[in-house]
Scaffold this active site. Structure first.
Site: not given
Ligand code: SD4
Length: 301
Positions: A150, A177-180, A200-201, A203
């Site tokens: 992200t 699907r929704v992340g953070d 980032t990472g 979610g």
């Molecule tokens: C998610 N955090 O949708 C986001 C993806 C992301 O590094 O940041 N990846 O989970």
């Protein structure tokens, strides 16, 4: 003072552009939008905007958010399709008193109705990667999830701060699907009197800790951005490791209202910073010993 910090090396050009704007007195919000749109518009970056890798059904569904640290206004979209710049839509939504977080068809319709640029976000290259991945997953019975970065940005201009995120989320995610990234507190948070943070990472794991908010609150309590990131990220990553045997990837960036900055990460992570006192620089961060972060500059512009 002015400053900008962003996740991943892919934001290097965006941070450079934002720093030029900030130098010339641009608002924190305008600089943030420039930085994120530069990443969204580049099809080589396969985790954000145009060229982003699609969901399981081959559709590029994107999440984005914008937050104003003076007013706490938040605008966000999740699962938006065909909007060329999700961050611009999120920024506009932050000015709405009601309906400021829209999902799916509602988010896409809002973008269309408000004359935002629309385009098919799936490039031939991303479509090809998706087809290959579908085959690989079926053949080898693999976990389909892979590759996710992200762009998260915090900007400071005078006494105003903003933050924002934009992502196509996890490659091969389930539709819907929704992340953070579009969730205030988890993917991002900013208070102009204190500072801001972005994540980032993975979610699914980041959301469990509401880590961006946690970092801002540690800075409010007097920790430096680096101390706040280290404390929050490594403590929580350890908690997840205890609960699940391992923690998903998580990398957080922060900047305070004076332009001091910090990061913490449980994986190798690149990020970019520029401030009134620091030319745009790309850094590499790695988890160090005893809850610290090892940071080294890898390029200077
Ligand atoms: C998610 N955090 O949708 C986001 C993806 C992301 O590094 O940041 N990846 O989970």
């Amino acid at each position: 003072m002015w400053g900008v910090i962003a996740t991943w090396e892919m934001a290097a050009e965006g941070v450079h552009l934002a720093s030029e704007k900030l130098k010339n007195g641009a608002s924190a919000a305008d600089a943030l939008q420039v930085a994120i749109e530069d990443v969204e518009n580049n099809p080589e970056f396969q985790s954000v905007g145009f060229g982003g890798l699609p969901n399981e059904a081959g559709i590029v569904e994107m999440d984005a958010a914008f937050m104003n640290g003076n007013t706490f206004a938040v605008g966000a979209v999740a699962g938006i399709t065909d909007g060329k710049n999700p961050i611009a839509v999120a920024r506009k939504l932050s000015s709405e008193t009601f309906n400021s977080f829209l999902v799916g068809a509602g988010a896409t319709a809002y973008a269309k109705n408000n004359n935002f640029k629309m385009q098919n976000m799936l490039t031939d290259d991303a479509a090809k990667k998706w087809q290959e991945r579908v085959k690989e997953v079926a053949k080898n019975n693999l976990s389909p999830y892979d590759g996710h970065d992200t762009v998260g940005v915090v900007t400071l201009s005078g006494d105003a701060m903003t933050c924002g995120t934009s992502t196509s989320g996890l490659f091969m995610k389930k539709p819907g699907r929704v992340g953070d990234s579009p969730l205030a507190g988890s993917g991002f948070y900013v208070d102009s009197q204190v500072g801001g943070a972005c994540a980032t990472g993975l979610g699914e794991d980041l959301m469990k800790g509401v880590l961006s908010f946690a970092i801002v609150e540690k800075m409010r309590a007097g920790l430096t951005p680096q101390e706040a990131c280290d404390t929050v990220v490594y403590d929580f990553s350890e908690k997840l490791a205890k609960a699940y045997g391992k923690s998903g990837a998580m990398s957080l960036i922060a900047m305070d209202h004076q332009g001091n900055w910090g990061v913490a990460t449980n994986v190798e992570f690149t990020f970019c910073v520029a401030t009134k006192n620091l030319a745009p620089t790309v850094y590499l961060a790695n988890p160090g010993a005893n809850g610290t972060t090892v940071i080294q500059a890898i390029t200077t512009k």
